[in-house]
Design a protein around this motif. Structure first.
Motif, PDB file in Angstrom:
ATOM      1  N   LYS A 106      25.231   8.063 -28.357  1.00  0.00           N
ATOM      2  CA  LYS A 106      25.011   8.307 -27.064  1.00  0.00           C
ATOM      3  C   LYS A 106      25.048   7.092 -26.093  1.00  0.00           C
ATOM      4  CE  LYS A 106      22.445  12.565 -27.304  1.00  0.00           C
ATOM      5  NZ  LYS A 106      21.319  13.029 -27.031  1.00  0.00           N
ATOM      6  N   GLY A 107      25.778   7.177 -25.156  1.00  0.00           N
ATOM      7  CA  GLY A 107      25.891   5.831 -24.200  1.00  0.00           C
ATOM      8  C   GLY A 107      27.041   5.064 -24.467  1.00  0.00           C
ATOM      9  N   ARG A 108      27.705   5.294 -25.487  1.00  0.00           N
ATOM     10  CA  ARG A 108      28.689   4.469 -26.053  1.00  0.00           C
ATOM     11  C   ARG A 108      30.060   5.214 -26.208  1.00  0.00           C
ATOM     12  NH1 ARG A 108      28.662   2.031 -31.030  1.00  0.00           N
ATOM     13  NH2 ARG A 108      27.290   3.674 -31.801  1.00  0.00           N
ATOM     14  N   PHE A 109      29.973   6.528 -26.781  1.00  0.00           N
ATOM     15  CA  PHE A 109      31.330   7.232 -27.003  1.00  0.00           C
ATOM     16  C   PHE A 109      31.205   8.303 -25.819  1.00  0.00           C
ATOM     17  CE2 PHE A 109      31.541   6.697 -31.929  1.00  0.00           C
ATOM     18  CZ  PHE A 109      31.250   5.282 -31.801  1.00  0.00           C
ATOM     19  N   THR A 110      32.422   8.628 -25.623  1.00  0.00           N
ATOM     20  CA  THR A 110      32.953   9.593 -24.640  1.00  0.00           C
ATOM     21  C   THR A 110      33.848  10.683 -25.067  1.00  0.00           C
ATOM     22  OG1 THR A 110      32.197   8.289 -22.865  1.00  0.00           O
ATOM     23  CG2 THR A 110      33.499  10.469 -22.323  1.00  0.00           C
ATOM     24  N   ILE A 111      33.373  11.994 -25.230  1.00  0.00           N
ATOM     25  CA  ILE A 111      34.810  13.009 -25.708  1.00  0.00           C
ATOM     26  C   ILE A 111      35.181  13.608 -24.581  1.00  0.00           C
ATOM     27  CG2 ILE A 111      32.808  14.803 -26.118  1.00  0.00           C
ATOM     28  CD1 ILE A 111      34.705  15.609 -28.514  1.00  0.00           C
ATOM     29  N   THR A 112      36.453  13.656 -24.330  1.00  0.00           N
ATOM     30  CA  THR A 112      36.957  14.570 -23.380  1.00  0.00           C
ATOM     31  C   THR A 112      38.339  15.355 -23.787  1.00  0.00           C
ATOM     32  OG1 THR A 112      38.448  12.637 -22.774  1.00  0.00           O
ATOM     33  CG2 THR A 112      36.616  12.805 -21.747  1.00  0.00           C
ATOM     34  N   GLN A 113      38.717  16.238 -23.169  1.00  0.00           N
ATOM     35  CA  GLN A 113      39.787  16.838 -23.398  1.00  0.00           C
ATOM     36  C   GLN A 113      40.968  17.352 -22.394  1.00  0.00           C
ATOM     37  OE1 GLN A 113      38.780  20.757 -24.750  1.00  0.00           O
ATOM     38  NE2 GLN A 113      37.359  21.262 -22.829  1.00  0.00           N
ATOM     39  N   ASP A 114      42.099  17.040 -22.591  1.00  0.00           N
ATOM     40  CA  ASP A 114      43.263  17.522 -21.844  1.00  0.00           C
ATOM     41  C   ASP A 114      43.867  18.927 -22.011  1.00  0.00           C
ATOM     42  OD1 ASP A 114      45.846  17.663 -20.544  1.00  0.00           O
ATOM     43  OD2 ASP A 114      45.974  15.627 -20.474  1.00  0.00           O
ATOM     44  N   ASN A 115      43.431  20.024 -21.347  1.00  0.00           N
ATOM     45  CA  ASN A 115      43.618  21.409 -21.696  1.00  0.00           C
ATOM     46  C   ASN A 115      45.368  21.306 -21.698  1.00  0.00           C
ATOM     47  OD1 ASN A 115      41.163  21.919 -22.209  1.00  0.00           O
ATOM     48  ND2 ASN A 115      40.734  22.391 -19.877  1.00  0.00           N
TER      49      ASN A 115
END
Length: 127
Positions: free
Chosen positions: A66-75
Protein backbone atom coordinates in the motif's frame (compact mmCIF):
# COMPACT_ATOMS: atom_id res chain seq x y z
CA UNK A 1 -10.75 -19.93 -21.96
CA UNK A 2 -9.04 -16.70 -20.88
CA UNK A 3 -5.44 -16.23 -21.89
CA UNK A 4 -3.39 -13.87 -19.74
CA UNK A 5 -0.18 -12.48 -21.14
CA UNK A 6 2.13 -10.71 -18.72
CA UNK A 7 5.06 -8.46 -19.44
CA UNK A 8 7.27 -5.91 -17.77
CA UNK A 9 9.33 -7.76 -15.20
CA UNK A 10 13.05 -7.26 -14.79
CA UNK A 11 15.92 -6.53 -12.46
CA UNK A 12 16.20 -3.16 -10.77
CA UNK A 13 17.85 -1.55 -7.79
CA UNK A 14 15.97 -0.75 -4.62
CA UNK A 15 13.94 2.44 -4.84
CA UNK A 16 13.31 2.15 -8.54
CA UNK A 17 10.07 1.58 -10.45
CA UNK A 18 8.77 -1.27 -12.58
CA UNK A 19 5.53 -1.53 -14.49
CA UNK A 20 3.84 -4.84 -15.15
CA UNK A 21 1.04 -5.39 -17.62
CA UNK A 22 -1.40 -8.22 -18.16
CA UNK A 23 -3.39 -8.48 -21.36
CA UNK A 24 -6.66 -10.43 -21.19
CA UNK A 25 -8.47 -10.04 -24.51
CA UNK A 26 -11.14 -12.65 -23.76
CA UNK A 27 -11.95 -11.57 -20.23
CA UNK A 28 -15.03 -9.46 -20.96
CA UNK A 29 -16.51 -12.29 -23.01
CA UNK A 30 -16.15 -14.71 -20.09
CA UNK A 31 -17.33 -12.88 -17.01
CA UNK A 32 -20.08 -10.32 -16.57
CA UNK A 33 -18.30 -9.14 -13.44
CA UNK A 34 -14.63 -10.00 -13.06
CA UNK A 35 -11.74 -9.56 -10.73
CA UNK A 36 -8.14 -9.40 -11.87
CA UNK A 37 -5.33 -9.76 -9.42
CA UNK A 38 -1.58 -9.71 -9.18
CA UNK A 39 0.05 -12.34 -7.03
CA UNK A 40 3.67 -13.04 -6.26
CA UNK A 41 5.65 -16.00 -5.07
CA UNK A 42 9.18 -15.95 -3.77
CA UNK A 43 11.27 -19.12 -3.50
CA UNK A 44 10.19 -21.18 -0.51
CA UNK A 45 7.18 -18.99 0.19
CA UNK A 46 3.48 -19.27 -0.49
CA UNK A 47 1.83 -17.33 -3.27
CA UNK A 48 0.48 -14.08 -1.90
CA UNK A 49 -1.97 -11.53 -3.21
CA UNK A 50 -0.46 -8.18 -4.10
CA UNK A 51 -3.34 -6.19 -5.58
CA UNK A 52 -6.64 -6.65 -7.34
CA UNK A 53 -9.12 -4.65 -9.39
CA UNK A 54 -12.64 -5.55 -10.35
CA UNK A 55 -14.77 -4.67 -13.35
CA UNK A 56 -16.20 -1.68 -11.46
CA UNK A 57 -12.72 -0.33 -10.84
CA UNK A 58 -12.57 -1.06 -7.12
CA UNK A 59 -9.05 -1.84 -5.97
CA UNK A 60 -7.50 -3.78 -3.11
CA UNK A 61 -3.90 -3.99 -1.91
CA UNK A 62 -1.79 -6.03 0.41
CA UNK A 63 -0.58 -4.03 3.39
CA UNK A 64 3.02 -4.60 2.33
CA UNK A 65 2.55 -2.67 -0.93
CA UNK A 66 0.00 0.00 0.00
CA UNK A 67 1.24 3.43 -0.97
CA UNK A 68 3.90 1.98 -3.29
CA UNK A 69 2.00 -0.12 -5.83
CA UNK A 70 -0.93 0.97 -7.99
CA UNK A 71 -3.20 -1.31 -9.99
CA UNK A 72 -5.12 0.13 -12.92
CA UNK A 73 -6.96 -1.15 -15.95
CA UNK A 74 -7.55 -0.02 -19.48
CA UNK A 75 -10.91 -1.46 -20.50
CA UNK A 76 -10.41 -0.54 -24.14
CA UNK A 77 -7.24 -2.61 -24.24
CA UNK A 78 -8.47 -5.33 -21.84
CA UNK A 79 -5.25 -4.83 -19.94
CA UNK A 80 -4.42 -4.51 -16.27
CA UNK A 81 -1.31 -2.74 -15.05
CA UNK A 82 0.69 -2.82 -11.85
CA UNK A 83 2.94 0.16 -11.24
CA UNK A 84 5.49 -0.68 -8.56
CA UNK A 85 7.29 2.28 -7.02
CA UNK A 86 9.93 2.39 -4.31
CA UNK A 87 10.76 -1.25 -4.84
CA UNK A 88 12.40 -3.15 -2.02
CA UNK A 89 14.49 -6.34 -2.07
CA UNK A 90 11.61 -8.11 -0.33
CA UNK A 91 9.47 -7.44 -3.42
CA UNK A 92 11.63 -9.91 -5.33
CA UNK A 93 9.41 -12.71 -6.61
CA UNK A 94 7.72 -14.21 -9.61
CA UNK A 95 4.64 -12.10 -10.28
CA UNK A 96 1.49 -13.67 -11.69
CA UNK A 97 -1.61 -12.14 -13.17
CA UNK A 98 -4.89 -13.90 -12.40
CA UNK A 99 -8.50 -13.54 -13.52
CA UNK A 100 -11.80 -14.83 -12.28
CA UNK A 101 -15.33 -13.85 -11.30
CA UNK A 102 -15.80 -11.44 -8.44
CA UNK A 103 -15.25 -13.37 -5.21
CA UNK A 104 -18.22 -13.73 -2.84
CA UNK A 105 -16.71 -11.03 -0.66
CA UNK A 106 -14.42 -8.25 -1.86
CA UNK A 107 -12.30 -9.00 1.20
CA UNK A 108 -11.40 -12.36 -0.36
CA UNK A 109 -9.53 -10.90 -3.33
CA UNK A 110 -6.22 -12.24 -2.06
CA UNK A 111 -7.29 -15.91 -2.08
CA UNK A 112 -5.78 -17.68 -5.11
CA UNK A 113 -8.56 -20.26 -5.25
CA UNK A 114 -11.04 -17.58 -6.34
CA UNK A 115 -9.21 -17.12 -9.64
CA UNK A 116 -9.76 -19.40 -12.62
CA UNK A 117 -7.01 -18.29 -14.97
CA UNK A 118 -3.35 -17.51 -14.44
CA UNK A 119 -0.59 -16.02 -16.51
CA UNK A 120 2.81 -17.60 -16.98
CA UNK A 121 4.51 -15.26 -14.53
CA UNK A 122 7.15 -12.56 -14.87
CA UNK A 123 10.21 -12.29 -12.66
CA UNK A 124 10.87 -9.17 -10.61
CA UNK A 125 14.25 -8.91 -8.92
CA UNK A 126 15.17 -6.02 -6.65
CA UNK A 127 18.71 -5.69 -5.34
Amino acid sequence: HVQLVESGGGSVQAGMTLNLSCAAPDLIHTYAQYCMGWFRQAPGKEREGVAAIDSDGSTSYADSVKGRFTITQDNAKNTVYLQMNSLKPEDTAMYYCAAGPNPPSSDDWYIPQHYDYWGQGTQVTVS
